[in-house]
Design a protein around this motif. Sequence first.
Motif, mmCIF file in Angstrom:
data_model
loop_
_atom_site.group_PDB
_atom_site.id
_atom_site.type_symbol
_atom_site.label_atom_id
_atom_site.label_comp_id
_atom_site.label_asym_id
_atom_site.label_seq_id
_atom_site.Cartn_x
_atom_site.Cartn_y
_atom_site.Cartn_z
ATOM 1 N N TYR A 28 0.841 -1.180 0.000
ATOM 2 C CA TYR A 28 0.000 0.000 0.000
ATOM 3 C C TYR A 28 0.885 1.242 0.000
ATOM 4 C CZ TYR A 28 -3.930 -2.933 1.470
ATOM 5 O OH TYR A 28 -4.901 -3.897 1.531
ATOM 6 N N GLU A 62 -4.706 10.701 4.523
ATOM 7 C CA GLU A 62 -5.538 9.749 3.795
ATOM 8 C C GLU A 62 -5.267 8.328 4.262
ATOM 9 O OE1 GLU A 62 -7.496 12.662 1.936
ATOM 10 O OE2 GLU A 62 -7.935 10.506 1.712
ATOM 11 N N GLY A 63 -6.160 7.418 3.888
ATOM 12 C CA GLY A 63 -5.940 6.017 4.206
ATOM 13 C C GLY A 63 -5.007 5.373 3.204
ATOM 14 N N PRO A 64 -4.466 4.203 3.536
ATOM 15 C CA PRO A 64 -3.601 3.482 2.592
ATOM 16 C C PRO A 64 -4.378 3.103 1.336
ATOM 17 C CG PRO A 64 -3.413 2.577 4.810
ATOM 18 C CD PRO A 64 -4.577 3.510 4.829
ATOM 19 N N PHE A 122 0.198 -5.680 9.247
ATOM 20 C CA PHE A 122 0.963 -4.652 8.567
ATOM 21 C C PHE A 122 2.381 -4.564 9.086
ATOM 22 C CE2 PHE A 122 -1.744 -2.161 5.789
ATOM 23 C CZ PHE A 122 -2.992 -2.629 6.125
ATOM 24 N N GLY A 123 3.287 -4.231 8.179
ATOM 25 C CA GLY A 123 4.613 -3.844 8.573
ATOM 26 C C GLY A 123 4.585 -2.419 9.107
ATOM 27 N N GLY A 124 5.708 -1.958 9.656
ATOM 28 C CA GLY A 124 5.762 -0.639 10.263
ATOM 29 C C GLY A 124 5.825 0.507 9.267
ATOM 30 N N ARG A 131 -14.161 13.196 11.147
ATOM 31 C CA ARG A 131 -12.785 13.159 10.625
ATOM 32 C C ARG A 131 -11.785 13.558 11.694
ATOM 33 N NH1 ARG A 131 -11.098 13.214 5.504
ATOM 34 N NH2 ARG A 131 -9.182 12.619 6.578
ATOM 35 N N TYR A 157 -13.302 -3.680 9.022
ATOM 36 C CA TYR A 157 -12.207 -3.688 9.993
ATOM 37 C C TYR A 157 -12.011 -2.297 10.589
ATOM 38 C CZ TYR A 157 -11.095 -7.739 7.051
ATOM 39 O OH TYR A 157 -11.161 -8.899 6.327
ATOM 40 N N TYR A 188 -8.749 -0.285 12.327
ATOM 41 C CA TYR A 188 -7.330 -0.263 12.625
ATOM 42 C C TYR A 188 -7.006 1.054 13.309
ATOM 43 C CZ TYR A 188 -6.255 -4.186 9.471
ATOM 44 O OH TYR A 188 -6.175 -5.415 8.858
ATOM 45 N N GLN A 203 -3.536 3.642 13.772
ATOM 46 C CA GLN A 203 -2.203 3.884 13.232
ATOM 47 C C GLN A 203 -1.452 4.829 14.143
ATOM 48 O OE1 GLN A 203 -1.900 5.747 9.303
ATOM 49 N NE2 GLN A 203 -0.125 4.471 8.860
ATOM 50 N N HIS A 214 4.396 2.009 15.079
ATOM 51 C CA HIS A 214 3.630 0.768 15.221
ATOM 52 C C HIS A 214 2.890 0.380 13.949
ATOM 53 C CE1 HIS A 214 4.137 0.223 19.557
ATOM 54 N NE2 HIS A 214 4.057 1.537 19.650
ATOM 55 N N GLY A 215 2.906 1.209 12.969
ATOM 56 C CA GLY A 215 2.159 0.885 11.760
ATOM 57 C C GLY A 215 0.675 0.836 12.039
ATOM 58 N N LEU A 216 -0.018 -0.006 11.300
ATOM 59 C CA LEU A 216 -1.458 -0.194 11.470
ATOM 60 C C LEU A 216 -1.703 -1.463 12.268
ATOM 61 C CD1 LEU A 216 -2.257 0.791 7.871
ATOM 62 C CD2 LEU A 216 -3.713 1.552 9.735
ATOM 63 N N LEU A 262 -4.712 -3.968 14.076
ATOM 64 C CA LEU A 262 -6.125 -4.319 14.018
ATOM 65 C C LEU A 262 -6.757 -4.270 15.406
ATOM 66 C CD1 LEU A 262 -8.462 -5.384 12.237
ATOM 67 C CD2 LEU A 262 -7.696 -7.693 12.845
ATOM 68 N N TYR A 307 -12.759 -6.615 14.053
ATOM 69 C CA TYR A 307 -13.257 -6.770 12.704
ATOM 70 C C TYR A 307 -14.626 -7.435 12.734
ATOM 71 C CZ TYR A 307 -11.804 -11.700 12.847
ATOM 72 O OH TYR A 307 -11.652 -13.023 13.173
ATOM 73 N N PHE A 314 -8.568 4.009 11.325
ATOM 74 C CA PHE A 314 -8.980 3.728 9.949
ATOM 75 C C PHE A 314 -9.946 2.561 9.915
ATOM 76 C CE2 PHE A 314 -6.498 6.524 7.402
ATOM 77 C CZ PHE A 314 -5.337 6.769 8.122
ATOM 78 N N TYR A 372 -8.220 -4.749 0.029
ATOM 79 C CA TYR A 372 -8.799 -3.925 1.085
ATOM 80 C C TYR A 372 -8.836 -2.462 0.653
ATOM 81 C CZ TYR A 372 -8.005 -7.974 4.054
ATOM 82 O OH TYR A 372 -8.024 -9.232 4.607
ATOM 83 N N PHE A 432 -9.487 1.371 2.307
ATOM 84 C CA PHE A 432 -9.531 2.084 3.577
ATOM 85 C C PHE A 432 -10.286 3.396 3.448
ATOM 86 C CE2 PHE A 432 -6.638 -0.159 6.429
ATOM 87 C CZ PHE A 432 -6.057 -1.059 5.555
ATOM 88 N N GLY A 433 -10.892 3.806 4.560
ATOM 89 C CA GLY A 433 -11.462 5.143 4.635
ATOM 90 C C GLY A 433 -10.362 6.162 4.842
ATOM 91 N N SER A 434 -10.754 7.416 4.963
ATOM 92 C CA SER A 434 -9.774 8.502 5.082
ATOM 93 C C SER A 434 -9.308 8.739 6.507
ATOM 94 C CB SER A 434 -10.368 9.796 4.522
ATOM 95 O OG SER A 434 -10.630 9.651 3.141
#
Lengths: 111, 111
Positions: free
Chosen positions: A35, A41-43, A101-103, B9, B33, B35, B37, B41-43, B45, B48, B90, B100, B102-104
């Motif tokens: 991604y 914004e989202g991925p 997800f990765g970082g 938002r 889902y 998530y 962020q 740590h990335g995303l 979960l 879901y 997200f 997948y 994703f939303g914003s």
Amino acid sequence: TQLLEQSPQFLSIQEGENLTVYCNSSSVFSSLQWYRQEPGEGPVLLVTVVTGGEVKKLKRLTFQFGDARKDSSLHITAAQPGDTGLYLCAGDGNAGNMLTFGGGTRLMVKP
Amino acid sequence: DAGITQSPRHKVTETGTPVTLRCHQTENHRYMYWYRQDPGHGLRLIHYSYGVKDTDKGEVSDGYSVSRSKTEDFLLTLESATSSQTSVYFCAVLRGAYGYTFGSGTRLTVV
């Protein structure tokens, strides 16, 4: 828990240079996705790789899935400022269709 | 796109107050889902859903609950917000072979 490690975390390069981002795990994934995310914004999905050893190309981006389906790489040829963003890899272990997800790798391409 | 709308938002709330975030989709996707962020740590979960009234926990579900009374809406509730829940949230849907979407995102600040 399945973990994905991305490297490098940060990358700042000049326009026209090539780069590779790596995504590694000790776990096997049924598929792996890449991604790109822009600020606020989202991925957004770039590609999904499913078969071990698979290579997919998206213009100047080349994605490869490792033979053992544990790792992946993203190679960008002749990077442009428009490639700037956060690149995320994500693996689907097929447990309830959940992504790990990765970082992320934050890429900046300077003009 | 999958017509995903997240609301609000942006939100600032006080510690200890309940907060509900909403995710709305227009294409009848089964899997949804939540998530979060965070830098470094990335995303990750949170929860879901695999159908109306069918939900399950993700990696970081403590302090969060979800509900899905209609296919199109997936709600995330922080029962009593804490500063550690300051994050960007997200929502995502699984669009089958399209992966997948994703939303914003919702930027939540707990003060």
